[in-house]
Every structure is written in C-alpha cells, then in structure tokens.
Design a protein around this motif. Sequence first.
Motif, PDB file in Angstrom:
ATOM      1  N   ALA A 203       0.830  -1.202   0.000  1.00  0.00           N
ATOM      2  CA  ALA A 203       0.000   0.000   0.000  1.00  0.00           C
ATOM      3  C   ALA A 203       0.867   1.255   0.000  1.00  0.00           C
ATOM      4  O   ALA A 203       0.619   2.205  -0.746  1.00  0.00           O
ATOM      5  N   GLN A 204       1.896   1.253   0.852  1.00  0.00           N
ATOM      6  CA  GLN A 204       2.790   2.403   0.910  1.00  0.00           C
ATOM      7  C   GLN A 204       3.525   2.595  -0.416  1.00  0.00           C
ATOM      8  O   GLN A 204       3.629   3.717  -0.928  1.00  0.00           O
ATOM      9  N   ALA A 205       4.002   1.496  -0.990  1.00  0.00           N
ATOM     10  CA  ALA A 205       4.682   1.589  -2.285  1.00  0.00           C
ATOM     11  C   ALA A 205       3.748   2.143  -3.346  1.00  0.00           C
ATOM     12  O   ALA A 205       4.130   3.006  -4.152  1.00  0.00           O
ATOM     13  N   SER A 206       2.506   1.684  -3.345  1.00  0.00           N
ATOM     14  CA  SER A 206       1.536   2.135  -4.345  1.00  0.00           C
ATOM     15  C   SER A 206       1.236   3.620  -4.191  1.00  0.00           C
ATOM     16  O   SER A 206       1.118   4.350  -5.192  1.00  0.00           O
ATOM     17  N   GLY A 213       6.726   8.561  -7.137  1.00  0.00           N
ATOM     18  CA  GLY A 213       7.655   7.903  -6.230  1.00  0.00           C
ATOM     19  C   GLY A 213       8.025   8.713  -4.999  1.00  0.00           C
ATOM     20  O   GLY A 213       9.059   8.463  -4.370  1.00  0.00           O
ATOM     21  N   GLN A 214       7.159   9.639  -4.620  1.00  0.00           N
ATOM     22  CA  GLN A 214       7.467  10.512  -3.485  1.00  0.00           C
ATOM     23  C   GLN A 214       6.977   9.928  -2.162  1.00  0.00           C
ATOM     24  O   GLN A 214       5.811   9.560  -2.036  1.00  0.00           O
ATOM     25  N   SER A 215       7.881   9.878  -1.176  1.00  0.00           N
ATOM     26  CA  SER A 215       7.482   9.538   0.189  1.00  0.00           C
ATOM     27  C   SER A 215       7.139  10.806   0.963  1.00  0.00           C
ATOM     28  O   SER A 215       6.433  10.770   1.974  1.00  0.00           O
ATOM     29  N   ALA A 216       7.653  11.923   0.509  1.00  0.00           N
ATOM     30  CA  ALA A 216       7.329  13.255   1.015  1.00  0.00           C
ATOM     31  C   ALA A 216       7.554  14.217  -0.142  1.00  0.00           C
ATOM     32  O   ALA A 216       8.169  13.843  -1.153  1.00  0.00           O
ATOM     33  N   ARG A 217       7.073  15.415  -0.023  1.00  0.00           N
ATOM     34  CA  ARG A 217       7.176  16.357  -1.141  1.00  0.00           C
ATOM     35  C   ARG A 217       8.630  16.535  -1.548  1.00  0.00           C
ATOM     36  O   ARG A 217       9.494  16.883  -0.733  1.00  0.00           O
ATOM     37  N   TYR A 218       8.898  16.274  -2.821  1.00  0.00           N
ATOM     38  CA  TYR A 218      10.230  16.361  -3.421  1.00  0.00           C
ATOM     39  C   TYR A 218      11.244  15.391  -2.821  1.00  0.00           C
ATOM     40  O   TYR A 218      12.455  15.589  -2.943  1.00  0.00           O
ATOM     41  N   HIS A 220      11.965  11.679  -3.493  1.00  0.00           N
ATOM     42  CA  HIS A 220      11.614  10.593  -4.398  1.00  0.00           C
ATOM     43  C   HIS A 220      12.372   9.339  -3.988  1.00  0.00           C
ATOM     44  O   HIS A 220      13.554   9.187  -4.276  1.00  0.00           O
ATOM     45  N   THR A 221      11.671   8.444  -3.326  1.00  0.00           N
ATOM     46  CA  THR A 221      12.304   7.241  -2.793  1.00  0.00           C
ATOM     47  C   THR A 221      12.271   6.069  -3.765  1.00  0.00           C
ATOM     48  O   THR A 221      12.909   5.050  -3.547  1.00  0.00           O
ATOM     49  N   ARG A 222      11.508   6.201  -4.829  1.00  0.00           N
ATOM     50  CA  ARG A 222      11.405   5.134  -5.837  1.00  0.00           C
ATOM     51  C   ARG A 222      10.957   5.762  -7.151  1.00  0.00           C
ATOM     52  O   ARG A 222      10.481   6.898  -7.180  1.00  0.00           O
ATOM     53  N   VAL A 223      11.104   5.028  -8.234  1.00  0.00           N
ATOM     54  CA  VAL A 223      10.601   5.490  -9.521  1.00  0.00           C
ATOM     55  C   VAL A 223       9.079   5.367  -9.515  1.00  0.00           C
ATOM     56  O   VAL A 223       8.527   4.347  -9.088  1.00  0.00           O
TER      57      VAL A 223
END
Length: 369
Positions: A203-206, A213-218, A220-223
Amino acid sequence: MEFVDLKSQYAALKDKISERMQRVLDHGQYIMGSEVKELEDKLAAYTGAKHCITVASGTEALLIALMAIDLKPGDEVITTPFTFAATAEMISLLGGVPVFVDIEADTCNIDASLIKAKITPRTRAIMPVSLYGQVADMDAINTIATRHGLAVIEDAAQSFGASYKGRKSCNLSTIGCTSFFPSKPLGCYGDGGALFTDDDALAQASREIRIHGQSARYTHTRVGVGGRMDTLQCAVVLAKLERFPWELQRRQQIAIRYHELLAGLGVDTLEVRADRDCVWAQYTVFVEQRDQLQAMMKEFGIPTAVHYPVPLHHQPAYARYGNSDECPESVLAASRVVSLPMSADLSSTQQDTVIDALARSLPRHRSTT
C-alpha cells in the motif's frame, strides 16, 4: 437505445452529482482533495480491504500494482489472452513477459487448472481477469500462488461489487485492481481506478508510486508515475456509491430475465458459478455468424458490442509471447461472444425489444424475417 445508459443514470443522480462536484469547485483542491481520501475509505470499507489507493485509471492500477511488487524485465506473469489489451500491456511495458493460459469455455475466465503447468523459475505473479463481472476461481489460484511464492493481482476492472464465497472482488488476493471508466458498473465521468491490498508495504509503495515515487514532497524514494485520480472524478464516484447497491440488484434482475428470455431461443449464455455472483459489466452471449447478427441487430436499432474479438496471443503486439495454436477456448470465444445492452435503468420494454431483435437476427430465423 443506449448500449450503456449513462444518461438515465445521470438524470437520477443529477442533484447529488452536482452537489458533490460543486463542493470541489468551491474548495478548489482539484488534485488530492479531501474527496480522494473519503472515497478511498468508503471503497476500502465496501470491499473489506485494509487499504484502497485511488489512481488515474484501471490501466494505471495494473501498472502501479506490478511496480509495487517490483516486477523486473524478464519476469513472467501468468494471465489470460481473453481480455482487454491493458492486462498484458502493463506487463510488457515494464519488460515483463505475459504467459497466456486458456479460459474456461462457459465462464470465459482463466482456467485455474491450467496455471500450474505454465509456472517456471521466472514466474513472478499470476494476474487473473474477472471478466464480464464474475470473479475467477481465486481460491484455487491463491493456493497455487502460495505454493510457489507468487503474487496474485486480480484484474477486477469489470467486477467491482461482485462476490466470491462471501468476499468482495478486489479483496481476494495480494492486490486487486479496478476501473471507474464511465461504462463500468461503478464509473466516473472520465478515467479513474483504484487498487486494494491488505499488505501495508505494498500500500505504501503504491501511494508513493502514484505520486512520482514521493514519500514526502520532493523526496523521491522510488521510480513512480503521475497516477493520481483527480478530485472531481472521486466526487462523481462518491455520488454514485449511494445508488450502487440498488444498481447491482437491478443488474441481477435484468440478467435473470435475459436468461429466461434467451432460454426459449436456445442461445448459450455465460455460466455463473454457484459460489459467486456476477455484476454483469457486460451481458454476454455466444452466437454463430456474429457479424451478420450484429448487422441485423443494428438495422433493428439495437446496439451490440464484442468483448473481445481477437485474443491477445493473436494480436500483433503480443503474438511473440505465445503460440497461435494455444488457448483454443479463447480463440473460439473470441469468434462467438457478443454483448447486449445492459444498464441498471434498462426497462422491461427495452429488454423485450432487444430479445425480439435478437430472435429475428439469429441464423435459423433470418430466412423468415
């Protein structure tokens, strides 16, 4: 007559839809507004899934699901050739290899008994399609997947609202994906979709993948991709949700009546297994000399459609993934299926008109019409 009567549906829901959309226009949060989370919460509750992530389309849902399980080039995904191109398209787009398994002749869903023989060391996932609104045999598929350590992604673009052994479609596997394309049983007024999972990490990855791929604004932890469902479309689905249980009931009633009327014509209809139901995204029958039949139906003013006329392993873009002699049931079904008008607002009079036109269009009746 409309093949899918969205106009009557809108007339019944006009005030609710207008109210919902006006709220968005007033607060101006067109991307990731409050309606997005509200819809996700309601859809998760409806399916029983722990997580719902709305996305830009059903196709995008499949793409994000495959990215979330980290599908790599050369990985194989077992699926059916009797489906819309998006199923294999997303596998191919990521460099994966769709491996086609034939369907059950009477349900047109993937034949779970044939899956095991297609598993190789490169197999990464199984992607059954819940075609025409009926779920495939998910328990059998999940058992095979568990034994071989595979993910299962249900392509439920046509089956949101359907049940299988008391559980809802989209909450039957590792990840469930659906579409809110306007003609679906639960549709918006553009493109939209959602994926569902009980797995926190997926769910988090999706969620990250759908926003580049953002975990927070700007950060990018993944493509990722630009895969958000916009707030206005979420507002439309929220308005339609209130009427959805009634619409499903109506679809069941209309399908039962179609069955009864067609029984007298000797027309083969889709089989619905005793342990599940169908939301009848399309009401599909099997006929001979389909092109001539459709032409005559058109003369009588009755729209029809074919889902799908060419199986994927016979399509130029995907022929390299399969032998053209494989999947004979899919090839046969592709030559015989035709879908009749189906909407919750289809009246008995309209249905009688459809059946009368069909009766006069069948090969054995043409000489007398």
